[in-house]
Design an enzyme around this catalytic site. Structure first.
Site, PDB file in Angstrom:
ATOM      1  N   ARG A 117      44.222  33.928  34.947  1.00  9.68           N
ATOM      2  CA  ARG A 117      42.871  33.881  34.370  1.00  9.68           C
ATOM      3  C   ARG A 117      42.877  34.269  32.890  1.00  9.68           C
ATOM      4  NH1 ARG A 117      40.336  36.539  39.744  1.00  9.68           N
ATOM      5  NH2 ARG A 117      39.920  34.595  40.880  1.00  9.68           N
ATOM      6  N   ASN A 137      36.725  30.738  36.561  1.00  9.59           N
ATOM      7  CA  ASN A 137      37.922  31.572  36.472  1.00  9.59           C
ATOM      8  C   ASN A 137      39.151  30.909  37.103  1.00  9.59           C
ATOM      9  OD1 ASN A 137      37.336  31.966  39.181  1.00  9.59           O
ATOM     10  ND2 ASN A 137      36.778  34.112  38.953  1.00  9.59           N
ATOM     11  N   HIS A 140      41.174  30.963  42.934  1.00 16.46           N
ATOM     12  CA  HIS A 140      40.776  31.945  43.944  1.00 16.46           C
ATOM     13  C   HIS A 140      42.051  32.458  44.603  1.00 16.46           C
ATOM     14  CE1 HIS A 140      38.907  33.723  47.519  1.00 16.46           C
ATOM     15  NE2 HIS A 140      39.871  33.118  48.193  1.00 16.46           N
TER      16      HIS A 140
END
Length: 161
Positions: A117, A137, A140
């Protein structure tokens, strides 16, 4: 011992050559994508995403309106793609802690340099809130072994070969 977790590239990861670079970064850190599929987000996939994020939806509550933000971020102004992944690791560290350290903090402006990120996302919560969407972002990563098992089960139709 081989450990498993669930990870997913999000729509904002599919810009330029980011998917390849993200996957290379994961591989360079000893994470192996056992199975994956690039999936165009349609209404059927949105139903799976709603199931995937059901706890977050409950936790955030009606005022935050996570489902509307999810649709805005993952569906509208498409097409959008995601990449569900079953990921393995054979190192000595716990796969959950290890993969989440590599991914970096959820709010990209707080993610350390060199994390996924921190390298590939420049969004933040304040901007996302102003635009009534989820923060971009790029990835996951499951937050516990229990979540990983649940998420792998939810996404198994896209992970089984």
């Amino acid at each position: 011992m081989k450990q498993y977790t669930y990870m997913m590239l999000k729509p904002d990861a599919f810009q330029g050559n980011q998917p390849d670079a993200i996957l290379k970064m994961m591989e360079d850190h000893g994470l192996c994508v056992e199975s994956s599929q690039v999936v165009e987000v349609n209404m059927d996939v949105m139903k799976v995403l709603l199931e995937h994020y059901h706890q977050v939806i409950d936790d955030k509550g009606a005022v935050f309106n996570f489902p509307a933000r999810l649709f805005h971020t993952f569906y509208f102004d498409g097409p959008h793609w995601i990449m569900p992944m079953k990921v393995s690791y054979t190192g000595s560290e716990d796969i959950i802690a290890y993969s989440r350290k590599l991914v970096g903090k959820t709010n990209p402006i707080e993610a350390a340099p060199g994390t996924i990120r921190g390298t590939f996302s420049h969004d933040n919560y304040d901007l996302a809130d102003q635009e009534n969407r989820l923060v971009n972002n790029v990835i996951h990563a499951s937050d516990s072994i229990e979540s990983a098992k649940r998420e792998l089960e939810i996404w198994k139709m896209y992970l089984e070969k």
